[in-house]
Enzyme design. Structure first.
Site, mmCIF file in Angstrom:
data_model
loop_
_atom_site.group_PDB
_atom_site.id
_atom_site.type_symbol
_atom_site.label_atom_id
_atom_site.label_comp_id
_atom_site.label_asym_id
_atom_site.label_seq_id
_atom_site.Cartn_x
_atom_site.Cartn_y
_atom_site.Cartn_z
ATOM 1 N N SER A 168 -12.689 16.597 -0.713
ATOM 2 C CA SER A 168 -13.583 15.249 -1.278
ATOM 3 C C SER A 168 -13.736 14.279 -0.044
ATOM 4 C CB SER A 168 -13.040 14.762 -2.538
ATOM 5 O OG SER A 168 -12.696 15.560 -3.553
ATOM 6 N N GLN A 169 -14.679 13.488 -0.324
ATOM 7 C CA GLN A 169 -14.984 12.244 0.642
ATOM 8 C C GLN A 169 -13.923 11.177 0.721
ATOM 9 O OE1 GLN A 169 -18.282 10.099 -0.456
ATOM 10 N NE2 GLN A 169 -18.224 8.569 1.378
#
Length: 394
Positions: free
Chosen positions: A62-63
């Protein structure tokens, strides 16, 4: 590069606590992404790590910004017992391991054997042998180790499964990317007396849960032939009538509502998702916004009713953005006017120290007072009401 990333997240206000900042400095993200160039491993961006046979992404790192935001929402303390749904690369579990310390425990569950093996290997290599990595269906949680002080889902969910309620300790906190009619937000719930009340709501986007908790329905409708604009709506609404809607002439209704430059539109999106059964998200990945600029490039708020379709647009006015609604279809102008009216209602009721609060009740239970909106799910009923903004998330 790690120090630069953490510094940037601190400067932007995403990292607010010393604990989360220290954890992100301590864990080398690139060790969980051995196939990625070092620059990509420390970019504030998502990195896809697995695709299915059709080439669709099914797992990713994920970011970092949303990783940090959700850890801030979760508020993990030393000694906590934590359950994570969705192991991914193992990076988030490693961060949780730092946060709970030697007196706490972390269990991460994933349905995919390849992902479980990858996460286990990476965690061992960075010295996080204490983290338990389990292959299983996240819908069922993991009873061995319950009750948990904290439960976090790192996959998109459209409901709150019974096992999550049963395995969360009284007074515990659950953070999950919850979808309401296609509008996804990371919601931090505090559980007390059998009721979950949101403490913070943050816009996000995650790959959907697989297995028993996979999202029901959902479809993608091409709104204009030859233009990359799609619309996703839950199955309860028949959206096929809107196919090709953007090929015809439309009508724009401008509202008096203005958003400041870079102002978060999370609450407006959630309001419209609750107000319209035909709410969905519309995207223009390659910047094709048609005659008016979409309010949001990704997951732009939109509503479909039969052959009619309306979506939010914006235009620069002074130092902000004026919100409008563009409608298409036989009664598109009327639908645009109704959506515009709801935008104005939101502007009058849900700003200046007031926000939407989501309260979740288990199936068969319900709110004691009349909420502003209700959204039924398979296992839970969501009651959404206006509440004072909680300034301090922790």
């Amino acid at each position: 590069m790690r120090t630069r990333l953490v510094g940037s997240l601190r400067s932007s206000g995403v990292i607010r606590s010393e604990a989360v900042g220290t954890a992100m400095l301590a864990v080398p993200r690139h060790r969980f992404l051995p196939e990625a160039p070092l620059r990509a491993a420390y970019a504030d961006d998502v990195y896809v790590t697995k695709r299915n046979s059709d080439g669709e992404a099914i797992s990713s790192a994920s970011q970092p910004a949303i990783v940090a935001e959700m850890l801030e929402q979760l508020d993990v303390r030393p000694g906590h017992r934590v359950l994570e749904i969705g192991a991914g690369t193992g990076y988030n579990a490693a961060l949780l391991d730092v946060l709970v310390g030697p007196e706490g425990s972390v269990t991460t569950v994933d349905i995919d054997g390849d992902i479980v093996r990858r996460a286990r290997k990476a965690l061992d290599e960075v010295g996080c042998e204490r983290v338990r990595v389990v292959r299983g269906d996240g819908e069922l949680g993991f009873v061995d180790g319950a009750p948990y002080d904290r439960l976090i889902a790192t996959v998109g969910t459209w409901d709150l499964p019974p096992a999550w309620w049963d395995q969360l300790a009284e007074g515990g906190r659950l953070v999950a990317p919850l979808s309401i009619r296609g509008c996804e937000h990371s919601v931090a719930f505090d559980c007390l007396d059998g009721v979950m009340r949101s403490r913070s709501i943050v816009s996000c986007g995650f790959m959907p849960m697989r297995g028993l908790g996979s999202q029901e329905g959902g479809q993608t409708v091409e709104l204009s032939e030859g233009r990359i604009m799609t619309f996703h709506v839950e199955q309860e609404v028949k959206a096929e009538g809107a196919r090709g809607a953007l090929d015809g002439r439309g009508t724009t209704v401008w509202t008096p509502v203005r958003l400041k430059m870079n102002e978060d539109a999370t609450q407006l999106s959630l309001w419209l998702a609750c107000a319209f059964a035909g709410y969905g998200r519309m995207s223009a990945p390659f910047g094709d916004h048609g005659l008016q600029r979409l309010m949001m490039r990704w997951a732009n708020p939109a509503v479909v009713e039969g052959e009619d379709f309306a979506y939010l647009v914006s235009r620069r006015i002074g130092g902000g953005n004026e919100i409008g609604v563009r409608g298409h279809g036989p009664n598109g102008a009327a639908l645009a006017a109704r959506v515009a009216e709801e935008v104005s209602v939101w502007d009058g009721e849900c700003r200046d120290g007031v926000s939407l609060q989501i309260t979740a009740y288990r199936k068969g239970a319900g709110p004691e007072t009349e909420p502003r909106f209700t959204v039924p799910k398979r296992h839970t009923m969501l009651a959404i009401r206006l509440a004072p903004v909680i300034a301090e998330l922790r």
